[in-house]
Write a protein that holds these residues in place. Structure first.
Motif, PDB file in Angstrom:
ATOM      1  N   GLY B 128       3.702  -2.582   7.577  1.00  0.00           N
ATOM      2  CA  GLY B 128       4.690  -1.717   8.225  1.00  0.00           C
ATOM      3  C   GLY B 128       4.304  -0.254   8.205  1.00  0.00           C
ATOM      4  O   GLY B 128       5.108   0.619   8.536  1.00  0.00           O
ATOM      5  N   ASN B 129       3.072   0.045   7.789  1.00  0.00           N
ATOM      6  CA  ASN B 129       2.563   1.415   7.885  1.00  0.00           C
ATOM      7  C   ASN B 129       1.082   1.331   8.224  1.00  0.00           C
ATOM      8  O   ASN B 129       0.455   0.296   8.021  1.00  0.00           O
ATOM      9  CB  ASN B 129       2.804   2.183   6.579  1.00  0.00           C
ATOM     10  N   PRO B 130       0.514   2.413   8.726  1.00  0.00           N
ATOM     11  CA  PRO B 130      -0.851   2.315   9.249  1.00  0.00           C
ATOM     12  C   PRO B 130      -1.961   2.382   8.208  1.00  0.00           C
ATOM     13  O   PRO B 130      -3.120   2.183   8.540  1.00  0.00           O
ATOM     14  CB  PRO B 130      -0.951   3.521  10.202  1.00  0.00           C
ATOM     15  N   TRP B 131      -1.629   2.661   6.951  1.00  0.00           N
ATOM     16  CA  TRP B 131      -2.707   2.917   5.977  1.00  0.00           C
ATOM     17  C   TRP B 131      -2.809   1.875   4.867  1.00  0.00           C
ATOM     18  O   TRP B 131      -3.335   2.166   3.787  1.00  0.00           O
ATOM     19  CB  TRP B 131      -2.512   4.295   5.336  1.00  0.00           C
ATOM     20  N   ARG B 132      -2.239   0.709   5.073  1.00  0.00           N
ATOM     21  CA  ARG B 132      -2.193  -0.302   4.013  1.00  0.00           C
ATOM     22  C   ARG B 132      -1.562   0.227   2.732  1.00  0.00           C
ATOM     23  O   ARG B 132      -1.957  -0.129   1.625  1.00  0.00           O
ATOM     24  CB  ARG B 132      -3.610  -0.827   3.689  1.00  0.00           C
ATOM     25  N   GLU B 133      -0.598   1.100   2.887  1.00  0.00           N
ATOM     26  CA  GLU B 133       0.112   1.609   1.719  1.00  0.00           C
ATOM     27  C   GLU B 133       1.148   0.572   1.273  1.00  0.00           C
ATOM     28  O   GLU B 133       1.568  -0.281   2.049  1.00  0.00           O
ATOM     29  CB  GLU B 133       0.824   2.929   2.068  1.00  0.00           C
ATOM     30  N   ASP B 134       1.569   0.698   0.038  1.00  0.00           N
ATOM     31  CA  ASP B 134       2.548  -0.237  -0.526  1.00  0.00           C
ATOM     32  C   ASP B 134       3.923   0.011   0.105  1.00  0.00           C
ATOM     33  O   ASP B 134       4.477   1.101  -0.016  1.00  0.00           O
ATOM     34  CB  ASP B 134       2.609   0.004  -2.045  1.00  0.00           C
ATOM     35  N   PRO B 135       4.482  -0.981   0.786  1.00  0.00           N
ATOM     36  CA  PRO B 135       5.793  -0.784   1.418  1.00  0.00           C
ATOM     37  C   PRO B 135       6.868  -0.409   0.395  1.00  0.00           C
ATOM     38  O   PRO B 135       7.846   0.261   0.740  1.00  0.00           O
ATOM     39  CB  PRO B 135       6.111  -2.137   2.054  1.00  0.00           C
ATOM     40  N   ASP B 136       6.675  -0.817  -0.831  1.00  0.00           N
ATOM     41  CA  ASP B 136       7.698  -0.503  -1.835  1.00  0.00           C
ATOM     42  C   ASP B 136       7.614   0.936  -2.336  1.00  0.00           C
ATOM     43  O   ASP B 136       8.411   1.357  -3.165  1.00  0.00           O
ATOM     44  CB  ASP B 136       7.581  -1.467  -3.028  1.00  0.00           C
ATOM     45  N   LYS B 137       6.620   1.640  -1.842  1.00  0.00           N
ATOM     46  CA  LYS B 137       6.517   3.052  -2.261  1.00  0.00           C
ATOM     47  C   LYS B 137       6.857   3.997  -1.119  1.00  0.00           C
ATOM     48  O   LYS B 137       6.689   5.195  -1.241  1.00  0.00           O
ATOM     49  CB  LYS B 137       5.097   3.336  -2.752  1.00  0.00           C
ATOM     50  N   ARG B 138       7.353   3.433  -0.030  1.00  0.00           N
ATOM     51  CA  ARG B 138       7.605   4.256   1.149  1.00  0.00           C
ATOM     52  C   ARG B 138       8.579   5.389   0.860  1.00  0.00           C
ATOM     53  O   ARG B 138       8.433   6.499   1.362  1.00  0.00           O
ATOM     54  CB  ARG B 138       8.146   3.381   2.284  1.00  0.00           C
ATOM     55  N   ALA B 139       9.594   5.085   0.066  1.00  0.00           N
ATOM     56  CA  ALA B 139      10.631   6.102  -0.163  1.00  0.00           C
ATOM     57  C   ALA B 139      10.415   6.893  -1.445  1.00  0.00           C
ATOM     58  O   ALA B 139      11.310   7.609  -1.886  1.00  0.00           O
ATOM     59  CB  ALA B 139      11.999   5.432  -0.170  1.00  0.00           C
ATOM     60  N   ASP B 140       9.225   6.791  -2.026  1.00  0.00           N
ATOM     61  CA  ASP B 140       8.984   7.526  -3.274  1.00  0.00           C
ATOM     62  C   ASP B 140       9.247   9.023  -3.132  1.00  0.00           C
ATOM     63  O   ASP B 140       9.781   9.660  -4.033  1.00  0.00           O
ATOM     64  CB  ASP B 140       7.529   7.315  -3.754  1.00  0.00           C
TER      65      ASP B 140
END
Ligand SMILES: Cc1cc2nc3c(=O)[nH]c(=O)nc-3n(C[C@H](O)[C@H](O)[C@H](O)COP(=O)(O)OP(=O)(O)OC[C@H]3O[C@@H](n4cnc5c(N)ncnc54)[C@H](O)[C@@H]3O)c2cc1C
Ligand code: SF4
Ligand code: SF4
Ligand code: SF4
Lengths: 337, 402
Positions: B128-140
Motif C-alpha cells: 500500500g506504499n511505493p517503497w516497501r515500507e511497513d504498513p504498520d508504521k505508516r502513522a508513526d
C-alpha cells in the motif's frame, strides 16, 4: 452591403422599401475596407456606388441611427416598432444585419487589449486604408514606428471548441492573405509571416491570390500560435510549433495582427426571439426547408440574407442581397394575387 | 528494395483505436486532432534543452498511424500535467489517450514498462506504499506528534489524508506535521486513517495499472467507511483529485475530498491563524498541476502568501493555469531522469530568474522533485523550498508544540 443590394433589387421590381440602419452610415463593414480580396477593388467605392443608387431612386427610404425594437403581426402585415419611438408597416422583412468580429480579448494568451502592438484584423484593415488614420502607412500603435516585421495569426476565434466557435470563418485566410500582400507590395523589404493551421482560400481567384502572396515572399508557417508576449520595447514575441518541421519556433515582430473570425451579431438572439425564428447551434440563423429555401424562415414574409446565416465574402453577400430581394418580390406578388 | 510504406495504410491504427475505445475512460478520438501543434508548445517537455523531445502532437500522429514504438520510452514521458488539455482547440483528451495506451501495454505485457515502475507497483500492491515500507508504521509520524494520552475526537470535523510521501519520507513528514500543528492551532477537530491509510492510487492509475489502482481504492474506501469522513482533506492534490474523479463517493453519502490548501486558505482568510512576521524573503508560488490546471485553484495560494508579513512575492514566467509541470505526475516521480533533462530544473531556473529565494508549492511531490533537483547543482543553492503549510506554520507567531 447585403441590405443595400436587397433594397436595390426590390426597387427593380418597383417595390418601395425602408432600410433600417443601426449606425450613422450605410454599407456595413465593407465601407471601411480600402482594398478587398480577391481583386483588390476598393470596398469603400463598392459601397458608395450602391449608396448613390439608393439615394437616386425615390423608392428607398433610409433610416440611420435606428433599429428595430419590436415586430408583431397586424392584419395582413407586420407592424415594426423602431428605436426612435415611431413605427412602420411592412408586408415583408429582410434581415441583413450582418455579423460581429470575434472578440480577441477572449483569447488571452495573445495579449490583445493588453499589448498595444497586438491588433485585430479590422484594425489592420484601417491601418492599410489610404483614407484611414495613418493614410495607409503601416505604423504601429505604441510608438508610430513603421512596421518592418509583421506576424498574422490565422484562426483566432475560429476552429476552436474552447471559444465555442468550432466553425471555420471562411474568409480570414483570404483577407489575411490580402493584407499580407498589401504590406509586402507597399514595402517589399518588410517581412510578413502568417501562422496558419490550413490555408482555406477556397473561392474563385482566392487561391491564385494565395499563390501570388507566396511568390512575392509572404512566409507561411504551419502551426497554431501558443502565445504572444510583449517585450519592453513594444516588440512582440510570438511562439508556435512549426508542425511541418516538428520544431518549436519563435520570432520577434513589430506588429501582430489577429485574424479574427466571425461571430453572430449581438442582436441575433433578441431578434430571433422577437420573431420566433430558429438559430443554429453556431448562433447564426438557419433557413427553412433544410436550406432548400435559402432566404425563408419559419415565419412567412421574414427573409434572411448575407452574413446573418454565416460567414461569407462580399461576392456572396451581393448574390444573397440580389436573390433575397427577388425572393421577397415574388412573395409580395403572390400575396397580392 | 523499395521503401517500406505499409505502416501508413495498414490496419494497425484502427486496431489501436478500437483497443483504446474499449479501455478508455471516456469517449475519445485520435482523429479529432488537426495537428495544429499548440499542445506541443504548451507541453513542458518542449522547454527542455535537448534535441529529442517528447511532443504530444507527434505522439497523436504516430498513434493514428500505428507507429508508436512500444518498445521505447516515449509512452512514459507524459506527466499527465494537463497543459495540453488547456489549449487544444479540439478538446483532444490527450491524457486519457496516453493513460489508456499505457493500460493496454501494461495489461497485455505488450511493450516496454520502465523497470522502476514495476518495483513501485509491486510494492503498492503488496504494502500500500511505493517503497516497501511497513504498513504498520505508516502513522508513526502522527503518533510521535500526539501528546501522550490524547484521544481522538469522537466527531471530528475533518479527516486528514496524508498520502505516502508525507507519511514515510523524512522531508515529507515535515509537511504532515505542519498540517497537524496548524489544525490544532485553529482548533479543528480532525482524524486520520492511520495505518489503515493506503496510497490513493494516483500513480498506479496514471501508469495504467488498473488492478493495483482498484485494490488501493477499495482498501481506502473501506477505511473511510468506518469513519466520520464527510470532509476529507489531502496534503497532495493528486490524492483529492483521484478520489473526486475515481472513488465515486460523494454521490451517495456527501463525502467530498479536497486539497488541504483550500482548508488552509479558509482558515487564513477567516483570521483563525494569527500570522506573524517571517524572515524576509522573495517568494514565488509553483502551481501544482492537479491544483491549478485540474482544479482551477490558483488565487487561493497567492492570497495566503499575500497575508504573510515579511514576505515579498513575485511570479515565475509560467504561473497559474499556465504553470509548467515539476515532472512528478503520471508516474514521472518514479522515472530515473538524467540531470539536465528534468522538468523540475526548468522551474528552479524560472524561480531564480524571478529573483526568488523561496519557492513555495502545495504538493509534496512537487516539493520532492524540487528538493532532489536543487541538490544536483549549485546554481539553485540559494533557493529554499517549502510547502505552503510549512510556511504558514513558520508564520504562526505562537507556534504550538514548538
Ligand atoms: C477584417 C475583415 C476583412 C474582410 N475583407 C473582405 C474582403 O476583402 N473581401 C470580401 O469579400 N470579404 C471581406 N470580409 C467579409 C465582409 O466583411 C462580409 O462579407 C460583409 O461585411 C458582410 O456584409 P453584410 O451586409 O451581410 O454584414 P455587415 O457588413 O456586418 O453589415 C451589417 C449592417 O447592419 C447594421 N446593423 C447591425 N445590427 C443592426 C440592427 N440591429 N438594426 C439595424 N441595423 C443593424 C450594421 O450597422 C451594418 O451596417 C472581411 C471581413 C473582415 C472581418
Ligand atoms: S478561413 Fe482560414 S483563418 Fe479563417 S477560420 Fe478558416 S482556416 Fe482559419
Ligand atoms: S499532459 Fe503535460 S506532459 Fe503530457 S502531453 Fe500534455 S502537456 Fe505534455
Ligand atoms: S492541440 Fe489538439 S488538435 Fe492541436 S495538435 Fe495537439 S491534440 Fe492535435
Amino acid at each position: 452591403m447585403t441590405g443595400l443590394k436587397a433594397a436595390l433589387t426590390l426597387d427593380e421590381f418597383e417595390i418601395p422599401s425602408v432600410i433600417v440602419e443601426k449606425s450613422g452610415e450605410l454599407g456595413g463593414k465593407v465601407r471601411g475596407y480600402g482594398k478587398t480580396f480577391p481583386d483588390f477593388r476598393s470596398g469603400r467605392a463598392l459601397v458608395s456606388g450602391l449608396v448613390k443608387r439608393v439615394d437616386s431612386t425615390g423608392m428607398i427610404r433610409v433610416l440611420r441611427n435606428c433599429t428595430v425594437s419590436g415586430i408583431r403581426t397586424e392584419g395582413d402585415h407586420y407592424r415594426v416598432r423602431l428605436s426612435d419611438g415611431t413605427s412602420l408597416d411592412a408586408h415583408a422583412v429582410i434581415l441583413a444585419f450582418g455579423f460581429e468580429p470575434f472578440d480577441a480579448t477572449r483569447q488571452e494568451e495573445y495579449g490583445y487589449g493588453v499589448c498595444p502592438n497586438v491588433i485585430a484584423a479590422p484594425e489592420l484593415e484601417a491601418l492599410l486604408d489610404p483614407l484611414g488614420p495613418t493614410k495607409g502607412r503601416l505604423l504601429r500603435p505604441s510608438d508610430g514606428k513603421p512596421v518592418r516585421k509583421a506576424a498574422i495569426i490565422f484562426c483566432v476565434g475560429s476552429r476552436s471548441k474552447r471559444t465555442d466557435s468550432p466553425y471555420c470563418s471562411r474568409i480570414c485566410c483570404s483577407y489575411s492573405t490580402k493584407q499580407a500582400i498589401e504590406i509586402k507590395e507597399s514595402d517589399p523589404d518588410a517581412q510578413v509571416v502568417c501562422f496558419y493551421m490550413d490555408i482555406r482560400t477556397y473561392g474563385r481567384g482566392f487561391e491564385e491570390m494565395h499563390q501570388y502572396a507566396r511568390e512575392i515572399g509572404v512566409k507561411y508557417i504551419r502551426g497554431r500560435v501558443s502565445e504572444c508576449c510583449a517585450l519592453p520595447d513594444g516588440d512582440i514575441l510570438v511562439r508556435a510549433e512549426n508542425t511541418l518541421l516538428g520544431k518549436p519556433v519563435q520570432g520577434v515582430f513589430d506588429l501582430v495582427s489577429l485574424s479574427v473570425g466571425m461571430t453572430p451579431s449581438p442582436d441575433t438572439s433578441s431578434l430571433a426571439e422577437m420573431l420566433g425564428i430558429e438559430l443554429g447551434t453556431d448562433g447564426f440563423f438557419i433557413s427553412a426547408d433544410g436550406g432548400l429555401s435559402p432566404h425563408d424562415t419559419g415565419r412567412e414574409g421574414i427573409f434572411l440574407a448575407g452574413a446573418v446565416t454565416g460567414l461569407k465574402p462580399i461576392r456572396d453577400c451581393i448574390l444573397e442581397g440580389t436573390s433575397a430581394g427577388g425572393r421577397a418580390a415574388a412573395y409580395l406578388r403572390r400575396r397580392r394575387a | 528494395m523499395p521503401e517500406d510504406r505499409t505502416a501508413v495504410v495498414d490496419d494497425s491504427s484502427r486496431m489501436l483505436e478500437k483497443a483504446l475505445r474499449d479501455l478508455s475512460m471516456q469517449y475519445y478520438s485520435l482523429d479529432r486532432c488537426h495537428q495544429c501543434g499548440i499542445c506541443t508548445e504548451a507541453c513542458p517537455h518542449t522547454n527542455l534543452r535537448k534535441a529529442e523531445r517528447f511532443s504530444p502532437r507527434v505522439f497523436i500522429q504516430k498513434a493514428r498511424l500505428g507507429l508508436i514504438d512500444l518498445a521505447g520510452g516515449e509512452l512514459w514521458r507524459c506527466t499527465t500535467c494537463g497543459s495540453c488539455l488547456q489549449v487544444c482547440p479540439y478538446e483532444v483528451p490527450l491524457v486519457d489517450i496516453i493513460v489508456s495506451l499505457r493500460n493496454l501495454v501494461f495489461e497485455q505485457g505488450a511493450g516496454y514498462v520502465p523497470p522502476s515502475f514495476k518495483a513501485v507497483l509491486a510494492s503498492l500492491a503488496a504494502s500500500g506504499n511505493p517503497w516497501r515500507e511497513d504498513p504498520d508504521k505508516r502513522a508513526d509520524w502522527f503518533e510521535e506528534l500526539a501528546p501522550q494520552g490524547e484521544s481522538r475526537p469522537e466527531a471530528p470535523e475533518i479527516l486528514l489524508f496524508a498520502g505516502c510521501f508525507p507519511s514515510y519520507d523524512r522531508r515529507g513528514r515535515s509537511i504532515a506535521r505542519a498540517a497537524v500543528q496548524i489544525l490544532r492551532e485553529a482548533g479543528i477537530g480532525f482524524d486520520i486513517l492511520g495505518n489503515e491509510e493506503k496510497c490513493c492510487g494516483d500513480s498506479a492509475l496514471k501508469i495504467g495499472d488498473m488492478k493495483t489502482f482498484e485494490r488501493l481504492r477499495k482498501a481506502n474506501l473501506e477505511a473511510f467507511s468506518g469513519r466520520h469522513a464527510e470532509r476529507i482533506y489531502t496534503l497532495a492534490p493528486h490524492c483529492s483529485h483521484v478520489m473526486k474523479t475515481r472513488y465515486a463517493f460523494g454521490r451517495d453519502n456527501g463525502t467530498a475530498a479536497k486539497p488541504f490548501l483550500l482548508l488552509l486558505h479558509e482558515l487564513v482568510v477567516e483570521g483563525r491563524l494569527p500570522l506573524g512576521e517571517v524572515k524576509r524573503a522573495r517568494a514565488v508560488f509553483h502551481d501544482p498541476c492537479y491544483l491549478g490546471k485540474y482544479e482551477g485553484i490558483t488565487e487561493e495560494p497567492r492570497e495566503i502568501l499575500a497575508r504573510i508579513p515579511g514576505l515579498e512575492t513575485a511570479e515565475m514566467a509560467h504561473h497559474g493555469k499556465r504553470s509548467l509541470c515539476c515532472g512528478a505526475g503520471g508516474g514521472g516521480f518514479w522515472l530515473d531522469t538524467l540531470k539536465g533533462e528534468r522538468l523540475a530544473e526548468i522551474r528552479l531556473d524560472e524561480a531564480v530568474e524571478a529573483g526568488a529565494d523561496l519557492l513555495v508549492t502545495a504538493c509534496p511531490y512537487c516539493l520532492a522533485m524540487f528538493e532532489a533537483s536543487r541538490a544536483s547543482d549549485n546554481r539553485w543553492a540559494g533557493l529554499e523550498i517549502l510547502d505552503i503549510g510549512e510556511l504558514v506554520l513558520r508564520s504562526l507567531s505562537d507556534k504550538p508544540g514548538m
